[in-house]
Design a protein around this motif. Structure first.
Motif, PDB file in Angstrom:
ATOM      1  N   TRP A 172       0.805  -1.251   0.039  1.00 22.43           N
ATOM      2  CA  TRP A 172      -0.024   0.230   0.146  1.00 22.43           C
ATOM      3  C   TRP A 172       0.770   1.272  -0.046  1.00 22.43           C
ATOM      4  O   TRP A 172       0.254   2.307  -0.071  1.00 22.43           O
ATOM      5  CB  TRP A 172      -1.003   0.038   1.173  1.00 22.43           C
ATOM      6  CG  TRP A 172      -1.908  -0.997   0.998  1.00 22.43           C
ATOM      7  CD1 TRP A 172      -2.056  -2.393   1.762  1.00 22.43           C
ATOM      8  CD2 TRP A 172      -3.048  -1.217   0.112  1.00 22.43           C
ATOM      9  NE1 TRP A 172      -2.968  -2.862   1.454  1.00 22.43           N
ATOM     10  CE2 TRP A 172      -3.836  -2.403   0.504  1.00 22.43           C
ATOM     11  CE3 TRP A 172      -3.721  -0.486  -0.838  1.00 22.43           C
ATOM     12  CZ2 TRP A 172      -4.909  -2.657  -0.088  1.00 22.43           C
ATOM     13  CZ3 TRP A 172      -4.833  -0.631  -1.494  1.00 22.43           C
ATOM     14  CH2 TRP A 172      -5.571  -1.953  -1.072  1.00 22.43           C
ATOM     15  N   SER A 173       2.083   1.055   0.156  1.00 22.46           N
ATOM     16  CA  SER A 173       3.021   2.321  -0.185  1.00 22.46           C
ATOM     17  C   SER A 173       3.262   2.632  -1.582  1.00 22.46           C
ATOM     18  O   SER A 173       3.954   3.755  -1.707  1.00 22.46           O
ATOM     19  CB  SER A 173       4.368   1.868   0.599  1.00 22.46           C
ATOM     20  OG  SER A 173       5.018   1.003   0.270  1.00 22.46           O
ATOM     21  N   HIS A 174       2.946   1.888  -2.260  1.00 17.50           N
ATOM     22  CA  HIS A 174       3.055   2.133  -3.804  1.00 17.50           C
ATOM     23  C   HIS A 174       2.193   3.375  -3.981  1.00 17.50           C
ATOM     24  O   HIS A 174       1.064   3.655  -3.697  1.00 17.50           O
ATOM     25  CB  HIS A 174       2.415   1.074  -4.834  1.00 17.50           C
ATOM     26  CG  HIS A 174       2.966   1.196  -5.953  1.00 17.50           C
ATOM     27  ND1 HIS A 174       2.239   2.022  -7.010  1.00 17.50           N
ATOM     28  CD2 HIS A 174       4.001   0.859  -6.823  1.00 17.50           C
ATOM     29  CE1 HIS A 174       2.593   1.842  -8.287  1.00 17.50           C
ATOM     30  NE2 HIS A 174       3.641   1.054  -8.138  1.00 17.50           N
ATOM     31  N   PRO A 175       2.785   4.311  -4.730  1.00 19.76           N
ATOM     32  CA  PRO A 175       2.064   5.529  -5.150  1.00 19.76           C
ATOM     33  C   PRO A 175       0.707   5.370  -5.502  1.00 19.76           C
ATOM     34  O   PRO A 175      -0.407   6.231  -5.271  1.00 19.76           O
ATOM     35  CB  PRO A 175       2.941   6.539  -6.186  1.00 19.76           C
ATOM     36  CG  PRO A 175       4.296   5.673  -5.784  1.00 19.76           C
ATOM     37  CD  PRO A 175       4.035   4.425  -5.410  1.00 19.76           C
ATOM     38  N   TRP A 176       0.415   4.522  -6.694  1.00 25.48           N
ATOM     39  CA  TRP A 176      -0.731   4.356  -7.428  1.00 25.48           C
ATOM     40  C   TRP A 176      -1.925   3.830  -6.207  1.00 25.48           C
ATOM     41  O   TRP A 176      -3.114   4.273  -5.989  1.00 25.48           O
ATOM     42  CB  TRP A 176      -1.012   3.456  -8.391  1.00 25.48           C
ATOM     43  CG  TRP A 176      -0.165   4.306  -9.616  1.00 25.48           C
ATOM     44  CD1 TRP A 176       0.803   4.143 -10.094  1.00 25.48           C
ATOM     45  CD2 TRP A 176      -1.020   5.472 -10.231  1.00 25.48           C
ATOM     46  NE1 TRP A 176       1.070   4.736 -11.246  1.00 25.48           N
ATOM     47  CE2 TRP A 176      -0.012   5.814 -11.354  1.00 25.48           C
ATOM     48  CE3 TRP A 176      -2.026   6.128 -10.309  1.00 25.48           C
ATOM     49  CZ2 TRP A 176      -0.100   6.837 -12.235  1.00 25.48           C
ATOM     50  CZ3 TRP A 176      -2.265   7.079 -11.072  1.00 25.48           C
ATOM     51  CH2 TRP A 176      -1.429   7.527 -11.875  1.00 25.48           C
ATOM     52  N   LEU A 177      -1.444   2.836  -5.366  1.00 23.68           N
ATOM     53  CA  LEU A 177      -2.107   2.328  -4.121  1.00 23.68           C
ATOM     54  C   LEU A 177      -2.610   3.055  -3.169  1.00 23.68           C
ATOM     55  O   LEU A 177      -3.558   3.225  -2.375  1.00 23.68           O
ATOM     56  CB  LEU A 177      -1.585   0.903  -3.664  1.00 23.68           C
ATOM     57  CG  LEU A 177      -1.693  -0.079  -4.800  1.00 23.68           C
ATOM     58  CD1 LEU A 177      -1.166  -1.397  -4.000  1.00 23.68           C
ATOM     59  CD2 LEU A 177      -2.971  -0.539  -5.244  1.00 23.68           C
ATOM     60  N   ARG A 178      -1.531   4.080  -2.954  1.00 17.38           N
ATOM     61  CA  ARG A 178      -1.648   5.013  -1.948  1.00 17.38           C
ATOM     62  C   ARG A 178      -2.673   6.087  -2.490  1.00 17.38           C
ATOM     63  O   ARG A 178      -3.515   6.734  -1.358  1.00 17.38           O
ATOM     64  CB  ARG A 178      -0.239   5.733  -1.543  1.00 17.38           C
ATOM     65  CG  ARG A 178      -0.447   6.724  -0.257  1.00 17.38           C
ATOM     66  CD  ARG A 178       0.797   7.009  -0.109  1.00 17.38           C
ATOM     67  NE  ARG A 178       1.801   7.707  -0.904  1.00 17.38           N
ATOM     68  CZ  ARG A 178       2.756   7.338  -1.358  1.00 17.38           C
ATOM     69  NH1 ARG A 178       3.230   6.158  -1.414  1.00 17.38           N
ATOM     70  NH2 ARG A 178       3.458   8.163  -2.296  1.00 17.38           N
ATOM     71  N   LEU A 179      -2.552   6.560  -3.576  1.00 13.19           N
ATOM     72  CA  LEU A 179      -3.653   7.395  -4.006  1.00 13.19           C
ATOM     73  C   LEU A 179      -5.138   6.897  -3.840  1.00 13.19           C
ATOM     74  O   LEU A 179      -5.972   7.344  -3.672  1.00 13.19           O
ATOM     75  CB  LEU A 179      -3.500   7.546  -5.514  1.00 13.19           C
ATOM     76  CG  LEU A 179      -4.263   8.590  -6.231  1.00 13.19           C
ATOM     77  CD1 LEU A 179      -4.565  10.031  -5.703  1.00 13.19           C
ATOM     78  CD2 LEU A 179      -3.940   8.741  -7.966  1.00 13.19           C
ATOM     79  N   LEU A 180      -5.347   5.548  -4.211  1.00 12.39           N
ATOM     80  CA  LEU A 180      -6.369   4.882  -4.337  1.00 12.39           C
ATOM     81  C   LEU A 180      -7.135   4.982  -2.565  1.00 12.39           C
ATOM     82  O   LEU A 180      -8.258   5.187  -2.569  1.00 12.39           O
ATOM     83  CB  LEU A 180      -6.427   3.388  -4.596  1.00 12.39           C
ATOM     84  CG  LEU A 180      -7.752   2.795  -4.971  1.00 12.39           C
ATOM     85  CD1 LEU A 180      -8.381   3.361  -6.039  1.00 12.39           C
ATOM     86  CD2 LEU A 180      -7.480   1.234  -5.146  1.00 12.39           C
ATOM     87  N   VAL A 181      -5.936   4.797  -1.730  1.00 12.56           N
ATOM     88  CA  VAL A 181      -6.491   4.870  -0.403  1.00 12.56           C
ATOM     89  C   VAL A 181      -7.232   6.379   0.083  1.00 12.56           C
ATOM     90  O   VAL A 181      -8.002   6.537   0.570  1.00 12.56           O
ATOM     91  CB  VAL A 181      -5.479   4.463   0.456  1.00 12.56           C
ATOM     92  CG1 VAL A 181      -5.800   4.531   1.933  1.00 12.56           C
ATOM     93  CG2 VAL A 181      -5.265   2.762   0.328  1.00 12.56           C
ATOM     94  N   CYS A 182      -6.306   7.262  -0.589  1.00 13.30           N
ATOM     95  CA  CYS A 182      -6.493   8.523  -0.262  1.00 13.30           C
ATOM     96  C   CYS A 182      -7.987   8.974  -0.877  1.00 13.30           C
ATOM     97  O   CYS A 182      -8.876   9.668  -0.242  1.00 13.30           O
ATOM     98  CB  CYS A 182      -5.588   9.579  -0.858  1.00 13.30           C
ATOM     99  SG  CYS A 182      -4.010   9.806   0.003  1.00 13.30           S
ATOM    100  N   ILE A 183      -8.222   8.401  -1.914  1.00  8.87           N
ATOM    101  CA  ILE A 183      -9.609   8.665  -2.740  1.00  8.87           C
ATOM    102  C   ILE A 183     -10.675   7.856  -2.072  1.00  8.87           C
ATOM    103  O   ILE A 183     -11.749   8.512  -1.828  1.00  8.87           O
ATOM    104  CB  ILE A 183      -9.779   8.094  -4.108  1.00  8.87           C
ATOM    105  CG1 ILE A 183      -8.613   9.015  -5.193  1.00  8.87           C
ATOM    106  CG2 ILE A 183     -11.095   7.868  -4.782  1.00  8.87           C
ATOM    107  CD1 ILE A 183      -8.812   8.382  -6.296  1.00  8.87           C
ATOM    108  N   GLY A 184     -10.337   6.782  -1.230  1.00  7.57           N
ATOM    109  CA  GLY A 184     -11.258   6.037  -0.207  1.00  7.57           C
ATOM    110  C   GLY A 184     -11.525   7.006   0.864  1.00  7.57           C
ATOM    111  O   GLY A 184     -12.602   7.008   1.277  1.00  7.57           O
TER     112      GLY A 184
END
Length: 348
Positions: free
Chosen positions: A251-263
């Protein structure tokens, strides 16, 4: 933040983006239909993001209600501060649109004031702000969960939801203050995922199988609608949720982290996307003969604005009120713990 919480936030992001994309045609009314090139699945079935929100709520509310420190008082206080502040902010924008004559549908004062409560409405005319219909069902589910679980446990809530979903199916979703409704099957899916998650810890292979199996089955049903049976989509979404809460990703990957922020901002996205898409249409109408190649750029630009604006309202409105509500509900809660605790108690 554990991987389960991040998986839930990513699931919220998928749900919110699906609904926003489904409604994104509103922003494109200044373009000819031939210029539009939507993603077929999300154009037709993006509305299932709402059903996915319900499944997520089923899981999360069970997680909250089964905590050792659960009390009815703290539960309902936290729900109020999670649900209503951002909703009131959105309804304030709706009031400005009504006052300016920019709101698409006529709204009476009594209809608007009643909609602020998020109590069940019986159309016509329905809620003043159309997205409220889902929040009304969330409120009903909160009441069912808060009252049923302390008395009958998770199993009792599951039986209750199953009965209400079946009654809704047999009676064709009659007016029952949102009780007898097929939508209860989606909440039930989240409850069952929670129950299974307490019994076993799904290995990575099984989590991926559930995630891709549920998504693949859903895609098959979209391609072959004659294979749809009662509650088929609810089962698919429950499988996707099961995979999301157990899958282990970086989840530290930039795209996955962005997905979490959108969540994190998913509730704001859900509340604001209709307003932002409407004004994207209005802005496009101010220009004459926009080039067709700009159509999809306009769509994704509007969705990007929606995500950015919602991230700010998450930080400036949602998170402070969640924090405040947690402190009122539980005096033992330390200030630095409020945000992590509130992440789990977010609603769809």
């Amino acid at each position: 933040m554990g991987h389960k919480l991040e998986g839930l936030q990513a699931a919220r992001a998928i749900a919110a983006l699906s609904v926003a994309y489904f409604h994104s045609y509103v922003a494109l009314r200044a373009f000819p239909e031939l210029a539009q090139h939507p993603i077929p699945f999300f154009k037709e079935w993006g509305f299932l993001g709402v059903d996915f929100f319900f499944a997520i709520s089923g899981y999360v509310i069970c997680l909250v209600v089964t905590r050792p420190d659960f009390t009815m008082r703290s539960f309902f206080i936290k729900r109020v501060f999670r649900l209503y502040p951002m909703y009131f902010a959105a309804m304030f924008l709706v009031a400005l649109m009504i006052w300016a004559g920019k709101f698409p549908d006529p709204v009476s004062l009594s209809q608007y004031l009643y909609s602020l409560t998020l109590l069940p409405t019986h159309p016509p005319p329905g809620p003043a702000y159309p997205v409220s219909w889902t929040l009304e069902r969330e409120v009903v589910f909160y009441a069912l969960a808060g009252l049923a679980i302390p008395v009958a446990g998770i199993g009792g809530l599951a039986v209750l939801l199953a009965g209400l979903a079946w009654a809704g199916y047999v009676l064709h979703d009659p007016w029952s203050f949102h009780l007898a409704s097929t939508y209860q099957a989606n909440f039930l899916g989240g409850v069952l995922v929670f129950s299974l998650s307490r019994l076993i810890k799904l290995p990575q292979v099984a989590a991926l199988a559930a995630l891709f199996g549920g998504a693949g089955w859903l895609f098959f049903l979209w391609l072959m609608p004659n294979h749809i049976f009662p509650f088929a989509t609810a089962i698919c979404l429950a499988l996707v949720l099961l995979g999301m809460v157990h899958v282990k990703l970086d989840w530290s990957h930039p795209w996955l982290r962005l997905l979490v922020c959108i969540g994190d901002a998913s509730y704001s996205i859900y509340l604001l996307h209709g307003i932002i898409l409407y004004y994207a249409w209005w802005l496009g109408a101010q220009f004459n003969h926009l080039p067709n190649w700009l159509c999809e750029v306009w769509r994704f630009g509007a969705l990007g604005v929606c995500c950015a604006a919602s991230w700010w309202t998450w930080r400036l409105i949602e998170r402070p009120f969640i924090n405040f509500g947690n402190r009122i509900a539980d005096r033992r809660l330390k200030p630095h713990d409020a945000i992590s605790r509130s992440d789990v108690s977010q609603t769809a």
